[in-house]
Design an enzyme around this catalytic site. Structure first.
Site, PDB file in Angstrom:
ATOM      1  N   HIS A 143      54.040  48.379  27.672  1.00  9.52           N
ATOM      2  CA  HIS A 143      53.755  47.703  28.804  1.00  9.52           C
ATOM      3  C   HIS A 143      53.622  46.103  28.351  1.00  9.52           C
ATOM      4  CE1 HIS A 143      51.256  47.261  32.774  1.00  9.52           C
ATOM      5  NE2 HIS A 143      52.569  47.079  33.138  1.00  9.52           N
ATOM      6  N   ASP A 147      48.850  45.793  34.981  1.00 13.00           N
ATOM      7  CA  ASP A 147      48.931  46.254  36.629  1.00 13.00           C
ATOM      8  C   ASP A 147      47.542  45.902  37.140  1.00 13.00           C
ATOM      9  OD1 ASP A 147      51.493  46.829  35.900  1.00 13.00           O
ATOM     10  OD2 ASP A 147      51.196  48.948  35.890  1.00 13.00           O
ATOM     11  N   HIS A 222      51.679  48.450  43.122  1.00  8.87           N
ATOM     12  CA  HIS A 222      50.785  47.693  42.333  1.00  8.87           C
ATOM     13  C   HIS A 222      51.183  46.267  41.873  1.00  8.87           C
ATOM     14  CE1 HIS A 222      53.359  49.232  39.028  1.00  8.87           C
ATOM     15  NE2 HIS A 222      52.803  48.200  38.505  1.00  8.87           N
ATOM     16  N   HIS A 224      52.381  43.959  38.921  1.00  6.32           N
ATOM     17  CA  HIS A 224      52.320  43.885  37.579  1.00  6.32           C
ATOM     18  C   HIS A 224      52.359  42.301  37.014  1.00  6.32           C
ATOM     19  CE1 HIS A 224      54.313  44.546  33.388  1.00  6.32           C
ATOM     20  NE2 HIS A 224      54.790  43.449  33.671  1.00  6.32           N
TER      21      HIS A 224
HETATM   22 ZN   LIG Z   1      53.042  46.785  34.928  1.00  6.37          ZN
END
Ligand SMILES: [Zn+2]
Length: 250
Positions: A143, A147, A222, A224
């Site tokens: 990642h 998030d 969500h 990011h």
């Molecule tokens: Zn993300």
């Protein structure tokens, strides 16, 4: 008798002398025609000083002097009062100007603090997926951001002051925004359902720039969020450390 006479003689001359003096004085005054002029009404009528004789002239001179003194004192007092009033006005004006300047300084300082402050991109939320979390979902293998939990349509805010450098489709990021922050770093906001700013636009901390969503490569809605050293993918840095370094509680 002789004694008395002597006494009388002794006294008399002085009386005579006084009488004579008085008579001479009156005569002198009379010859100048001043007796009548000595009457108060004549003065009230404004008889010139030169015609009123010496005694009265001296008396009037004192009155005039006293009047002049009183007038001068009153003028001096009035001038001092005016001066004091002007000084007080000047002090009040200076104080008001200082207060205005202080207010302007305080407002500027508050604005400076506001513009330098950082906020979380989603208010009242939390980090649902951390930085460098591994998984098949990310093309890099881990990642590149964090998030924030957010239902679709939640307002997304610029985390600080900066200029929008990129908006639009970002592949796996879906609809995204990239902002060059005033300190030279970059922030990125992905998976947006709608974008509310355009490239070149200046933004301030907490300014709404988009609505969150589920565009791009996601399993659910969500936000990011990435912090970067450049606008490019791959220049990411730890966004939690970045936000915390700027005073944001995440
Ligand atoms: Zn993300």
């Amino acid at each position: 008798m002789a004694f008395t006479c002597a006494t009388g003689k002794h006294r008399r001359p002085s009386r005579v002398k006084r009488t004579t003096t008085n008579a001479v004085g009156v005569a002198a005054l009379t010859t100048t025609g001043v007796i009548g002029a000595l009457a108060a009404p004549a003065f009230a009528a404004g008889t010139p000083v030169e015609q009123t004789g010496l005694i009265r002239a001296v008396s009037m001179g004192d009155e005039v002097a006293a009047k002049i003194d009183a007038q001068a004192a009153a003028q001096k007092q009035a001038a001092e009062l005016k001066k004091a009033e002007e000084a007080a006005r000047k002090r009040a004006a200076e104080k008001a100007a200082q207060e205005r300047a202080a207010k302007v300084r305080a407002a500027r300082e508050a604005e400076r603090r506001r513009l330098n402050a950082f906020v979380a991109p989603i208010f009242h939320s939390y980090v649902s997926t951390g930085y460098k979390t591994g998984g098949s979902l990310w093309s890099s293998g881990s990642h590149t951001g964090i998030d924030f939990h957010a239902a679709s349509g939640t307002p997304v805010h610029a985390v600080g002051s900066g200029t929008v450098v990129e908006t639009g489709w970002g592949g796996a990021y879906g609809n995204q925004i990239v902002i060059r922050m005033n300190d030279g770093t970059y922030t990125q906001y992905g998976h947006l359902s709608s974008i509310g700013v355009s490239a070149g636009q200046r933004v301030t901390p907490g300014q709404p720039i988009a609505l969150s969503g589920a565009t791009g490569n996601v399993t659910g809605p969500h936000l990011h969020f990435e912090a970067r050293t450049s606008p490019e993918y791959g220049s990411d840095m730890d966004p939690v450390a970045y936000l915390r370094a700027h005073g944001v509680n995440v």
